[in-house]
Write a protein that holds these residues in place. Structure first.
Motif, short mmCIF file in Angstrom:
data_model
loop_
_atom_site.label_atom_id
_atom_site.label_comp_id
_atom_site.label_asym_id
_atom_site.label_seq_id
_atom_site.Cartn_x
_atom_site.Cartn_y
_atom_site.Cartn_z
N UNK A 33 -20.22 13.69 31.79
CA UNK A 33 -20.55 15.10 31.87
C UNK A 33 -19.61 15.97 31.04
N UNK A 34 -20.16 17.10 30.56
CA UNK A 34 -19.34 18.13 29.91
C UNK A 34 -19.35 19.37 30.80
N UNK A 35 -18.28 20.15 30.70
CA UNK A 35 -18.16 21.39 31.48
C UNK A 35 -17.75 22.51 30.54
N UNK A 36 -18.55 23.58 30.50
CA UNK A 36 -18.22 24.72 29.64
C UNK A 36 -17.07 25.50 30.26
N UNK A 37 -16.00 25.71 29.47
CA UNK A 37 -14.80 26.41 29.96
C UNK A 37 -14.51 27.66 29.15
N UNK A 38 -15.54 28.19 28.45
CA UNK A 38 -15.34 29.39 27.65
C UNK A 38 -14.53 29.10 26.39
N UNK A 39 -13.70 30.05 26.00
CA UNK A 39 -12.89 29.89 24.79
C UNK A 39 -11.56 29.21 25.06
N UNK A 40 -11.22 29.02 26.33
CA UNK A 40 -10.01 28.27 26.72
C UNK A 40 -8.75 28.82 26.08
N UNK A 41 -8.68 30.14 25.97
CA UNK A 41 -7.47 30.75 25.41
C UNK A 41 -6.44 31.07 26.50
N UNK A 42 -6.86 30.98 27.73
CA UNK A 42 -5.96 31.11 28.87
C UNK A 42 -6.11 29.83 29.70
N UNK A 43 -5.27 29.70 30.73
CA UNK A 43 -5.37 28.55 31.61
C UNK A 43 -6.78 28.45 32.19
N UNK A 44 -7.34 27.24 32.21
CA UNK A 44 -8.68 27.03 32.73
C UNK A 44 -8.60 26.30 34.06
N UNK A 45 -9.60 26.44 34.92
CA UNK A 45 -9.58 25.75 36.22
C UNK A 45 -9.51 24.24 36.04
N UNK A 46 -8.91 23.55 36.99
CA UNK A 46 -8.83 22.08 36.91
C UNK A 46 -10.21 21.46 36.78
N UNK A 47 -10.28 20.37 36.05
CA UNK A 47 -11.55 19.69 35.86
C UNK A 47 -11.35 18.28 35.36
N UNK A 48 -12.46 17.55 35.22
CA UNK A 48 -12.42 16.18 34.72
C UNK A 48 -13.50 16.00 33.67
N UNK A 49 -13.43 14.90 32.97
CA UNK A 49 -14.42 14.60 31.96
C UNK A 49 -14.15 15.36 30.67
N UNK A 50 -15.21 15.90 30.06
CA UNK A 50 -15.10 16.54 28.75
C UNK A 50 -15.27 18.05 28.87
N UNK A 51 -14.30 18.79 28.33
CA UNK A 51 -14.38 20.25 28.30
C UNK A 51 -15.17 20.68 27.07
N UNK A 52 -16.11 21.60 27.26
CA UNK A 52 -16.90 22.18 26.17
C UNK A 52 -16.37 23.59 25.92
N UNK A 53 -15.90 23.85 24.69
CA UNK A 53 -15.15 25.05 24.37
C UNK A 53 -15.80 25.77 23.19
N UNK A 54 -15.86 27.09 23.24
CA UNK A 54 -16.35 27.87 22.10
C UNK A 54 -15.20 28.27 21.20
N UNK A 55 -15.44 28.20 19.92
CA UNK A 55 -14.44 28.61 18.93
C UNK A 55 -14.19 30.11 19.01
N UNK A 56 -12.95 30.52 18.66
CA UNK A 56 -12.65 31.94 18.52
C UNK A 56 -11.46 32.40 19.32
N UNK A 57 -10.89 33.55 18.91
CA UNK A 57 -9.82 34.30 19.57
C UNK A 57 -8.46 33.63 19.46
#
Length: 637
Positions: free
Chosen positions: A405-429
């Protein structure tokens, strides 16, 4: 990589000679040729990897030394004025008269780059003329593309004209107009080069405006048309990768842009819809040959294949398609070894035989492993996409697969909530490194960054980031499908907004597919302007080690780079094959086979190859070694 054609303002006349002196370069946005790692940074320091020829760093292993029908006549080491050494220092080579010219690349440091001048009047004792070194501007470097021609029909210039291209050092943007484009030098006296015009080319940008400096140029080729008595140069434009730019340089102090509309996919439809992997369609290199009453340019259009254009009249609307090639459904070299896999594409450089009946093309491929990615759930289950690993992260290879599974975590420019597997991140900022650090801290074991909203959202990038997990970049179309966005297509992906949440399962793995290799074509080029011809593939050739997974690591880069056809023999050609050395091949209607090879003790890393004759008519083969300088060979087969 595909782009819609835009109406662009054209600056027809470009500035003449400008001063060589530049103030210190400042950090800014950078770009690189599409297959060479790049893409353009959204902001200074975002982290686009300097992906081109990174493999030349450090001391790698090599294949055993060999000298079969090839002898070394002489060799000479270049001097790096910066004092940083020669690892990766040397790029292309050309020769004219008693002198050879080697371009100075951006390795090991992007300083004191330009063109080395070599005296080869005695081929057994070549020597660098250090006092004649031709510098490019601070913050720039010279790579693939250098040529010298004698000009005698121009009312503006008589003598020997040298042209080299200019690209910008990674992470830097020189101030003012002193960057990009091509530079023209008078080398009538090779020991005292004189600038004629610096940094000239296409000043238009993708938004339709004018920039203070011309677009970076990856490669170029000039020719003099005997019919209109004009001299032209064709450019590989890094900023408008699908375009072929053509300048009139009859007056080399005042070049004029005469064609900025040769998008071969849009104009001539040279791209192909299948296999689906052939998505990187852009201009990479070209040569021009006189064929009867016409001038024919063979353009190497990466995944668009090898293309022949009639450029007898290079103005817009006058250039016509002679012929083009398409890649087969399956890679021929892998199929011969029992593996069914789509071709890599990557048409890099080619030359026509002296009788114009054959053409040899080189498919450059630095990765012997193919990363394949597929969506496993949701509305796009079963669809594939391309993924590019970051520069210094855990590679996806035969020992590493990303799945689940993948989990969308936004732009990940700040700390993101704990998670497992693959983080899906948008470019930018924020930088790619910050995104990676945050998803690792949150517990994710892999990361996928997808392209943000932008006009070139289908383009890829190699991220400059370091970490212990797999971390890949995908285009926006792939990202939105991974998010499960309904109704997304290639046509609307660049304007479709990103949803607040989502994430489908995916599998990303790699499979061995070999290094880049060589194609032999039969060509039919009618001598009358405006008529069409054909390109027919006859055979392929690869050094055997390049198709063996045993040699996938630890032996240097076993990809072919360039070809030089023997100008007096319609069956011989010479190949620069990076760490696989110099190769000599015999070709004809029955195929292509190796008849000579050279690898020095301690290994070689050949980039450029050129055939040269001395004043007595004796023929030699010149090759530029990335970490050393110039080799002069004689083929005795």
């Amino acid at each position: 990589m595909r782009r819609q054609r835009k109406q662009r303002a054209r600056r027809l006349a470009v500035l003449g000679a400008v001063t060589l002196a530049l103030s210190a370069a400042v950090t800014g946005s950078s770009s690189a040729h599409p297959e060479h790692g790049g893409g353009r940074e959204d902001f200074p320091g975002e982290g686009i990897a300097d992906g081109l020829y990174k493999q030349h760093d450090g001391d790698e292993g090599h294949l055993p030394a060999v000298s079969r029908n090839v002898s070394v006549v002489g060799k000479a080491k270049v001097t790096n004025p910066s004092g940083a050494g020669n690892t990766g220092r040397v790029a292309d080579v050309t020769a004219f008269g008693d002198y050879a010219y080697l371009t100075a690349f951006r390795e090991p440091t992007c300083e004191s780059t330009g063109v080395h001048v070599m005296d080869i009047s005695d081929p057994t004792k070549p020597a660098e003329v250090t006092s004649a070194f031709i510098p490019t501007s601070d913050g720039s470097y010279v790579g693939e593309g250098i040529q010298v021609e004698h000009i005698d029909d121009s009312p503006f210039f008589h003598g020997d004209l040298l042209i080299h291209q200019n690209e910008t050092c990674p992470g830097e943007t020189p101030p003012g107009a002193n960057s990009g484009g091509i530079s023209l030098w008078d080398v009538t006296d090779p020991r005292s080069p004189k600038p004629l015009a610096m940094h000239v080319g296409d000043f238009t940008n993708t938004a339709g405006g004018l920039d203070p400096a011309p677009n970076q140029v990856h490669s170029m080729r000039m020719w003099t048309n005997v019919f209109d008595k004009k001299t032209y140069v064709a450019l590989v434009d890094d900023e408008e990768g699908t375009d072929v730019d053509i300048l009139d340089i009859t007056d080399p102090r005042n070049p004029v842009l005469v064609n900025d509309g040769l998008d071969l996919g849009a104009v001539f439809g040279v791209d192909q819809p299948s296999p689906a992997s052939l998505t990187s369609v852009f201009s990479h290199d070209m040569m021009i040959a006189k064929v009867g009453r016409r001038y024919v340019m063979n353009v190497n259009y990466w995944d668009g294949g090898y293309v022949l254009l009639d450029v007898t009249d290079p103005r817009p609307g006058k250039v016509s398609l002679v012929a083009e090639s398409d890649y087969a459904a399956l890679d021929e070299e892998r199929l011969a070894r029992g593996q069914e896999i789509a071709p890599e594409g990557n048409s890099h450089q080619s030359e026509l035989s002296p009788n114009r009946k054959f053409m040899i093309g080189t498919d450059e491929d630095f990765s012997p492993y193919r990363v394949t990615a597929k969506i496993d759930s949701g509305p796009y289950a079963g669809q594939e996409y391309n993924a590019t690993s970051a520069a210094d992260t855990k590679p996806i290879d035969e020992n590493t697969t990303v799945s689940g599974d993948t989990t969308y975590v936004g732009q990940a420019c700040e700390a993101v909530p704990p998670g497992t597997g693959t983080a899906l991140v948008e470019r930018g900022v924020c930088t790619f490194q910050v995104k990676l650090d945050n998803i690792i801290a949150a517990g994710y074991t892999a990361g996928i960054v997808f392209q943000n909203v932008r006009s070139d959202c289908q383009g890829g990038s190699t991220m400059a980031a370091a970490g212990a997990i797999p971390y890949v970049f995908v285009n926006r179309y792939a990202g939105l499908r991974l998010l499960g966005v309904p109704g997304v297509t290639e046509a609307n992906a660049c304007t479709t907004p990103t949803p607040a949440a989502g994430g489908e399962s995916t599998t990303i793995k790699s499979v061995f597919d070999g290094w880049g290799y060589v194609r032999l074509f039969g060509t039919d080029i009618p001598t009358r302007p405006g008529t069409t011809g054909s390109i027919r593939q006859i055979d392929t050739y690869s050094v055997p080690e390049a198709q063996d997974p045993v040699y996938a690591r630890g032996f240097g880069d076993l990809s072919v780079h360039e070809v030089a056809m023997d100008p007096e023999n319609n069956k011989l050609a010479y190949l620069s094959y990076y760490a696989a050395g110099l190769r000599v091949v015999e070709y004809g209607r029955n195929g292509i086979r190796e008849v000579g090879a050279f690898i020095d003790e301690g290994g070689n890393n050949f980039w450029g190859v050129e055939v040269w004759k001395d004043e007595t008519g004796e023929q030699y083969v010149l090759a530029s070694d990335r970490d050393f300088g110039l080799y002069i060979f004689h083929y005795g087969g």
